[in-house]
Scaffold this motif. Structure first.
Motif, PDB file in Angstrom:
ATOM      1  N   THR A   1       1.864   5.125   0.680  1.00 40.88           N
ATOM      2  CA  THR A   1       1.561   6.114   1.559  1.00 40.88           C
ATOM      3  C   THR A   1       2.769   7.217   1.735  1.00 40.88           C
ATOM      4  OG1 THR A   1       0.847   6.701   3.808  1.00 40.88           O
ATOM      5  CG2 THR A   1       2.302   4.844   3.665  1.00 40.88           C
ATOM      6  N   ARG A   2       2.405   8.254   2.514  1.00 41.98           N
ATOM      7  CA  ARG A   2       3.425   9.120   2.820  1.00 41.98           C
ATOM      8  C   ARG A   2       3.524   9.184   4.418  1.00 41.98           C
ATOM      9  NH1 ARG A   2       4.307  12.794  -1.760  1.00 41.98           N
ATOM     10  NH2 ARG A   2       6.040  13.775  -0.572  1.00 41.98           N
ATOM     11  N   ARG A   3       4.697   8.851   4.732  1.00 43.63           N
ATOM     12  CA  ARG A   3       4.977   8.692   6.236  1.00 43.63           C
ATOM     13  C   ARG A   3       6.462   9.020   6.468  1.00 43.63           C
ATOM     14  NH1 ARG A   3       7.149   3.973   7.960  1.00 43.63           N
ATOM     15  NH2 ARG A   3       6.413   2.009   7.173  1.00 43.63           N
TER      16      ARG A   3
ATOM     17  N   GLU B   1       5.772   2.387   0.380  1.00 44.84           N
ATOM     18  CA  GLU B   1       4.970   1.292  -0.018  1.00 44.84           C
ATOM     19  C   GLU B   1       5.037   0.251   1.182  1.00 44.84           C
ATOM     20  OE1 GLU B   1       5.824  -0.133  -3.719  1.00 44.84           O
ATOM     21  OE2 GLU B   1       5.389   1.574  -4.894  1.00 44.84           O
ATOM     22  N   GLN B   2       4.032  -0.051   1.992  1.00 49.69           N
ATOM     23  CA  GLN B   2       4.327  -1.261   3.010  1.00 49.69           C
ATOM     24  C   GLN B   2       3.180  -2.167   2.781  1.00 49.69           C
ATOM     25  OE1 GLN B   2       3.242   1.934   6.233  1.00 49.69           O
ATOM     26  NE2 GLN B   2       1.056   1.803   5.763  1.00 49.69           N
TER      27      GLN B   2
ATOM     28  N   TYR C   1       7.853   8.900   0.460  1.00 49.92           N
ATOM     29  CA  TYR C   1       7.095   8.156  -0.183  1.00 49.92           C
ATOM     30  C   TYR C   1       7.296   6.548   0.362  1.00 49.92           C
ATOM     31  CZ  TYR C   1       4.925   5.071  -3.907  1.00 49.92           C
ATOM     32  OH  TYR C   1       4.319   4.273  -4.640  1.00 49.92           O
TER      33      TYR C   1
ATOM     34  N   GLN D   1       0.757  -1.045   0.139  1.00 44.33           N
ATOM     35  CA  GLN D   1       0.114  -0.070  -0.138  1.00 44.33           C
ATOM     36  C   GLN D   1       0.747   1.257  -0.005  1.00 44.33           C
ATOM     37  OE1 GLN D   1      -3.441  -0.311  -0.299  1.00 44.33           O
ATOM     38  NE2 GLN D   1      -3.185  -2.351  -0.431  1.00 44.33           N
TER      39      GLN D   1
END
Length: 282
Positions: free
Chosen positions: A25-27, A214-215, A212, A23
């Motif tokens: 996400t930005r974190r 992806e997890q 950016y 998924q």
């Protein structure tokens, strides 16, 4: 060479989930998490990457990015004749294509990469270049070991603390040594990573430095890329102890009709896709 282009088991051998399950996400993502994710991502995708892009990269060609700017023409490391007998460190070497080009010009390159699988592809192509599996933030070389260092989309975009990499490169270079690296042009982070018209409208803040990521389903990062503004990159170079000699923004050439992830002739003719920093150690 950018966000959705590239993923494997993490450093502990646990399967972090397939690419399809990841998924976006930005974190925040720190140094250790970024390193684990990069090693796993490149190990998992090395076969596909080399299969898809190997013909463009060649076995012994030095290309700075998807635009196809060739070191044979650009001479950012110096005139080809000046490379003879130079000790050169290639960081994020992948299958060591750039190192082979350097060796053919009489240089003594060492190809370093975080990914074991990428280095296996280097061995598949040939065993004529020394290979080292290591993290760019902890270079396993003595001070002043090299005359030149280079990186074509390797390591720098994927580390949480790029200044650490700059300082390590500075440490292993001899005085007057040149350090040249390419990254995704920072302005691209404001646009969707799409090669078509949908990739030409600003969709995010250029000033948002949130990585950016992806997890997998458990929240473990399987891919991390860090955004820095153009000014950030310049300050990182200076903080690492280098002088910035040039900033090259390759234009898209007429002969290049390929798409590579978010790079394409359509976008390349309108906005820059790659930034190449030419630096020198005092």
């Amino acid at each position: 060479m950018n966000q959705e282009d590239y993923a494997s088991e993490d450093a502990n051998g646990a399967d972090p989930g397939s690419v399809e399950d990841a998924q976006a996400t930005r974190r925040d993502a720190g140094e250790a998490e970024s390193s684990r994710a990069s090693r796993g991502w490149w190990d998992r995708n090395a076969d596909e990457y080399q299969s898809e892009h190997g013909a463009f990269l060649g076995d012994d060609r030095f290309v700075w990015g998807p635009e196809g700017l060739d070191e044979a023409d650009a001479a950012l490391l110096g005139p080809a004749a000046s490379l003879k007998d130079k000790d050169v460190l290639e960081i994020g070497a992948g299958a060591a294509q750039c190192s082979r080009w350097l060796a053919a010009r009489g240089a003594r390159p060492v190809a370093l990469d975080l990914s074991h699988r990428q280095l296996q592809h280097a061995l598949r192509i040939g065993d004529d270049v020394p290979l080292v599996e290591a993290d760019a933030g902890r270079l396993p070389f003595r001070d002043g070991s090299f005359d030149l260092a280079c990186s074509a989309y390797g390591a720098v975009p994927f580390v949480a603390d790029p200044v650490t990499v700059m300082r390590e490169v500075h440490r292993v270079l001899r005085p007057g040594g040149r350090w040249v690296f390419s990254v995704t042009h920072p302005v691209r982070w404001a646009f969707p990573d799409e090669p078509g018209p949908e990739g030409l409208s600003v969709a995010a803040s250029y000033f948002d430095r949130t990585p950016y990521v992806e997890q997998d389903e458990e929240g473990r990062a399987v891919y991390v890329e860090h955004h820095r503004t153009l000014g950030d990159r310049v300050r990182d170079v200076v903080a690492g102890g280098f002088r910035l000699l040039d900033l090259v923004e390759p234009e898209w050439p007429e002969w290049n009709h390929q798409e590579w992830g978010g790079w394409s002739p359509l976008r390349g003719n309108l906005i820059p896709g790659t930034a190449i920093f030419v630096c020198e150690r005092d």
